[in-house]
Design a protein around this motif. Sequence first.
Motif, short mmCIF file in Angstrom:
data_model
loop_
_atom_site.label_atom_id
_atom_site.label_comp_id
_atom_site.label_asym_id
_atom_site.label_seq_id
_atom_site.Cartn_x
_atom_site.Cartn_y
_atom_site.Cartn_z
N GLU A 287 15.24 -0.64 -3.49
CA GLU A 287 16.47 -0.26 -4.21
C GLU A 287 17.73 -0.72 -3.46
OE1 GLU A 287 16.03 3.93 -4.65
OE2 GLU A 287 14.75 3.76 -6.44
N ARG A 288 17.61 -0.87 -2.15
CA ARG A 288 18.76 -1.29 -1.34
C ARG A 288 18.99 -2.79 -1.37
NH1 ARG A 288 16.75 0.24 4.13
NH2 ARG A 288 18.66 -0.80 4.81
N PHE A 289 17.91 -3.56 -1.58
CA PHE A 289 18.00 -5.01 -1.41
C PHE A 289 17.88 -5.84 -2.69
CE2 PHE A 289 16.53 -3.41 2.75
CZ PHE A 289 17.50 -3.97 3.56
N PHE A 290 17.22 -5.28 -3.69
CA PHE A 290 16.97 -6.09 -4.88
C PHE A 290 17.50 -5.41 -6.14
CE2 PHE A 290 13.21 -6.71 -2.01
CZ PHE A 290 13.61 -7.94 -1.51
N PRO A 291 18.31 -6.11 -6.93
CA PRO A 291 18.84 -5.55 -8.17
C PRO A 291 17.73 -5.17 -9.16
CG PRO A 291 20.00 -7.57 -7.57
CD PRO A 291 18.82 -7.47 -6.67
N GLU A 292 16.67 -5.98 -9.15
CA GLU A 292 15.54 -5.72 -10.03
C GLU A 292 14.24 -6.04 -9.29
OE1 GLU A 292 13.98 -6.85 -14.56
OE2 GLU A 292 15.68 -7.92 -13.67
N TYR A 293 13.28 -5.15 -9.39
CA TYR A 293 12.01 -5.35 -8.67
C TYR A 293 10.87 -4.66 -9.40
CZ TYR A 293 12.71 -0.55 -7.10
OH TYR A 293 12.89 0.81 -7.09
N GLU A 294 9.67 -5.07 -9.03
CA GLU A 294 8.44 -4.45 -9.55
C GLU A 294 7.49 -4.26 -8.38
OE1 GLU A 294 4.58 -5.63 -12.31
OE2 GLU A 294 6.51 -6.61 -12.71
N LEU B 243 2.61 -16.00 6.47
CA LEU B 243 3.71 -15.15 6.05
C LEU B 243 4.66 -14.92 7.21
CD1 LEU B 243 1.71 -12.37 4.13
CD2 LEU B 243 2.93 -14.29 3.12
N VAL B 244 5.91 -14.68 6.90
CA VAL B 244 6.91 -14.38 7.93
C VAL B 244 7.68 -13.12 7.53
CG1 VAL B 244 7.22 -16.74 8.72
CG2 VAL B 244 8.58 -15.91 6.81
N GLU B 245 8.06 -12.34 8.53
CA GLU B 245 8.87 -11.15 8.25
C GLU B 245 10.27 -11.60 7.83
OE1 GLU B 245 8.43 -7.48 10.94
OE2 GLU B 245 7.49 -9.09 12.13
N ILE B 246 10.75 -11.01 6.75
CA ILE B 246 12.11 -11.33 6.32
C ILE B 246 13.06 -10.15 6.52
CG2 ILE B 246 11.42 -13.11 4.69
CD1 ILE B 246 11.66 -11.07 2.45
N LYS B 247 12.48 -8.95 6.71
CA LYS B 247 13.33 -7.79 6.96
C LYS B 247 12.50 -6.65 7.54
CE LYS B 247 17.26 -5.59 6.78
NZ LYS B 247 18.45 -6.03 7.55
N VAL B 248 12.89 -6.17 8.73
CA VAL B 248 12.27 -4.98 9.31
C VAL B 248 12.99 -3.77 8.71
CG1 VAL B 248 11.82 -3.66 11.41
CG2 VAL B 248 11.64 -6.16 11.45
N LEU B 249 12.23 -2.88 8.09
CA LEU B 249 12.82 -1.77 7.35
C LEU B 249 12.82 -0.46 8.14
CD1 LEU B 249 10.99 -2.61 4.01
CD2 LEU B 249 13.35 -3.15 4.60
N LYS C 295 0.84 -1.20 0.00
CA LYS C 295 0.00 0.00 0.00
C LYS C 295 0.88 1.26 0.00
CE LYS C 295 -3.45 -2.26 2.96
NZ LYS C 295 -4.07 -2.24 4.32
N PHE C 296 2.18 1.04 0.15
CA PHE C 296 3.11 2.16 0.30
C PHE C 296 4.19 2.11 -0.78
CE2 PHE C 296 1.38 1.00 4.41
CZ PHE C 296 0.96 2.22 4.93
N PRO C 297 3.88 2.49 -2.01
CA PRO C 297 4.84 2.35 -3.11
C PRO C 297 6.11 3.18 -2.94
CG PRO C 297 2.93 3.64 -3.79
CD PRO C 297 2.59 3.03 -2.48
N ASN C 298 6.01 4.38 -2.40
CA ASN C 298 7.19 5.23 -2.26
C ASN C 298 8.15 4.70 -1.19
OD1 ASN C 298 6.31 7.04 -4.25
ND2 ASN C 298 5.06 8.14 -2.78
N LEU C 299 7.60 4.33 -0.05
CA LEU C 299 8.43 3.73 1.00
C LEU C 299 9.05 2.42 0.52
CD1 LEU C 299 6.34 4.21 4.28
CD2 LEU C 299 8.67 5.03 3.88
N THR C 300 8.26 1.64 -0.17
CA THR C 300 8.75 0.35 -0.66
C THR C 300 9.88 0.54 -1.67
OG1 THR C 300 6.58 -0.66 -0.32
CG2 THR C 300 8.07 -1.78 -1.85
#
Length: 209
Positions: free
Chosen positions: A122-129, A164-170, A112-117
Amino acid sequence: MKSELKIAIAKGKSFEEELALLEKCGYKIEFRERELSSKLNDIVVWFVKPKDVPVWVESGVADLGIVGEDIIREKEYDVLELIDLKIGRCRFSFAAPENSEIPKSKVIIATKFPNLTRKHAERFFPEYEIVELQGSVEIAPLVGLSHIIADLVSTGRTLKENKLVEIKVLEEFSTYLIANRESFNTKYRQIKEFLQKISKAIGEELTFL
């Protein structure tokens, strides 16, 4: 005769905590379902959707706003952030289905948060959508709409219910009191008085007034 102080509060997950905090400040609000506002002595409280609070404050329709920090961080608003109210605490996290593997190629993220996401992806994934949703983010990986989600987590119960499980707290967020810049000058005494009440209620000492 001084004008009323207009306050927009988020009618969301922290709504009951917000009302309880205002009551500690001496403002007992008898909220009724479908009610849009409430008037108490020298303040008028408007009950609005969380994402609308900073819009009301920035435009000057409301002098003050009580809203989650996640809403403030998702977009850039020209408002003053006055004080952390220490309620509505939550974290913004990446989560994935249990025992799943994150693709090494393009990762699809529902949120629901495209800008935060975007900032964190950009820090964790070389390519994302990013797939922007307005609700039911948790089921996106289960129906094949995304690989992972980026969402707010408080107790973690909803994640668990959807396997679901948390994989990274941002980031970690709480609820803030924000102000319209012009109102902070024109209604300084009223805002200062309100701030003193609310800071006392949360046990915080103000140093900038």
